[in-house]
Write a protein that holds these residues in place. Structure first.
Motif, mmCIF file in Angstrom:
data_model
loop_
_atom_site.group_PDB
_atom_site.id
_atom_site.type_symbol
_atom_site.label_atom_id
_atom_site.label_comp_id
_atom_site.label_asym_id
_atom_site.label_seq_id
_atom_site.Cartn_x
_atom_site.Cartn_y
_atom_site.Cartn_z
ATOM 1 N N ARG A 7 0.740 -1.215 0.041
ATOM 2 C CA ARG A 7 0.001 -0.065 0.004
ATOM 3 C C ARG A 7 0.831 1.429 -0.373
ATOM 4 O O ARG A 7 0.354 2.137 -0.160
ATOM 5 N N GLU A 8 1.405 1.478 0.090
ATOM 6 C CA GLU A 8 3.175 2.238 0.517
ATOM 7 C C GLU A 8 2.989 3.170 -1.126
ATOM 8 O O GLU A 8 2.976 2.549 -2.422
ATOM 9 N N ASP A 9 2.768 4.416 -0.925
ATOM 10 C CA ASP A 9 3.272 5.114 -2.809
ATOM 11 C C ASP A 9 4.435 5.211 -2.661
ATOM 12 O O ASP A 9 5.369 5.620 -2.490
ATOM 13 N N GLN A 10 5.015 4.129 -4.132
ATOM 14 C CA GLN A 10 5.761 3.788 -5.283
ATOM 15 C C GLN A 10 6.101 5.293 -5.548
ATOM 16 O O GLN A 10 7.518 5.067 -6.319
ATOM 17 N N SER A 11 5.119 6.275 -5.731
ATOM 18 C CA SER A 11 5.748 7.497 -7.003
ATOM 19 C C SER A 11 6.433 8.385 -5.837
ATOM 20 O O SER A 11 6.903 9.657 -6.055
ATOM 21 N N LEU A 12 6.297 8.669 -4.775
ATOM 22 C CA LEU A 12 7.126 8.831 -3.774
ATOM 23 C C LEU A 12 9.060 9.205 -3.310
ATOM 24 O O LEU A 12 9.066 8.372 -3.467
ATOM 25 N N GLU A 13 9.190 10.425 -3.184
ATOM 26 C CA GLU A 13 10.684 10.370 -3.378
ATOM 27 C C GLU A 13 11.080 10.980 -1.962
ATOM 28 O O GLU A 13 10.147 11.764 -1.652
ATOM 29 N N GLN A 14 12.676 10.400 -1.982
ATOM 30 C CA GLN A 14 12.988 10.962 -0.560
ATOM 31 C C GLN A 14 12.946 12.549 -0.635
ATOM 32 O O GLN A 14 13.434 13.347 -1.171
ATOM 33 N N PRO A 15 12.740 13.016 0.150
ATOM 34 C CA PRO A 15 13.142 14.420 0.003
ATOM 35 C C PRO A 15 14.880 15.280 0.108
ATOM 36 O O PRO A 15 15.662 14.440 0.542
ATOM 37 N N GLU A 16 15.038 16.292 0.008
ATOM 38 C CA GLU A 16 16.590 16.364 -0.615
ATOM 39 C C GLU A 16 16.871 17.136 0.484
ATOM 40 O O GLU A 16 15.741 17.804 1.620
ATOM 41 N N GLU A 17 17.644 17.002 0.696
ATOM 42 C CA GLU A 17 19.047 17.985 2.062
ATOM 43 C C GLU A 17 18.446 18.989 2.454
ATOM 44 O O GLU A 17 18.612 19.845 1.195
ATOM 45 N N ASP A 18 17.670 19.264 3.703
ATOM 46 C CA ASP A 18 17.955 20.513 4.232
ATOM 47 C C ASP A 18 18.977 21.318 3.907
ATOM 48 O O ASP A 18 19.736 20.901 5.660
ATOM 49 N N SER A 19 20.056 22.258 3.587
ATOM 50 C CA SER A 19 20.900 22.491 3.484
ATOM 51 C C SER A 19 20.804 24.529 4.589
ATOM 52 O O SER A 19 22.276 24.458 4.564
ATOM 53 N N PHE A 20 19.609 24.722 5.165
ATOM 54 C CA PHE A 20 19.789 25.852 5.810
ATOM 55 C C PHE A 20 20.369 26.612 5.998
ATOM 56 O O PHE A 20 20.845 27.482 6.862
#
Length: 118
Positions: free
Chosen positions: A61-74
Motif C-alpha cells: 500500500r506504500e505510494d511508490q511514486s514518492l521520492e526521498q526529500p532533498e537534504e535541507d541545507s538551510f
C-alpha cells in the motif's frame, strides 16, 4: 500514546478492522495521510520494545511514486548567525533574555522554501 515520526493530516486518516484475525488479536488497518508527502523512514519516534511484534508496515500500500526529500541545507548555510536550538537547550537559551525568537521549519514545507528565496 504513540508519537508518530511524521506530521499527519487528521482529516485524511482513518482506521478499520480487517476481516481476518491475527495471532495477537483483531487486525486493524490504519491509513495515515502525511502533511508533507514523502516515504516513511520510521512510523514512530522511540517505539516501545513490543512495537515490532504487533505492528507491521504494508509495503504493497506504500505510494511508490514518492521520492526521498532533498537534504535541507538551510541551517548549514546560516550556521554562523543562526545556532541550532534543541529541546534540551531551550531553558538555557531562555535564561537572561526577555524574549527568544525561534525559526521553526520543515524540510518539505513549500512555504519555508518560498521564504528562503525571498
Amino acid at each position: 500514546d504513540l508519537e508518530l515520526a511524521q506530521d499527519v493530516d487528521p482529516d485524511g486518516c482513518h482506521w478499520e478492522h480487517l476481516p481476518r484475525r491475527e495471532r495477537w488479536g483483531d487486525a486493524v488497518l490504519a491509513t495515515l495521510l502525511k502533511r508533507f508527502p514523502s516515504p516513511w523512514e520510521a512510523l514512530l519516534v522511540d517505539p516501545p520494545p513490543a512495537y515490532r511484534r504487533v505492528m507491521d508496515r504494508d509495503w504493497v500500500r506504500e505510494d511508490q511514486s514518492l521520492e526521498q526529500p532533498e537534504e535541507d541545507s538551510f541551517f548549514a548555510e546560516h550556521e554562523k548567525y543562526l545556532p541550532q536550538l534543541t529541546e534540551a537547550g531551550l531553558l538555557e537559551a531562555r535564561d537572561g533574555v526577555d524574549s527568544l525568537v525561534i525559526l521553526v521549519r520543515h524540510a518539505a514545507c513549500k512555504q519555508c522554501k518560498v521564504a528562503d528565496d525571498t
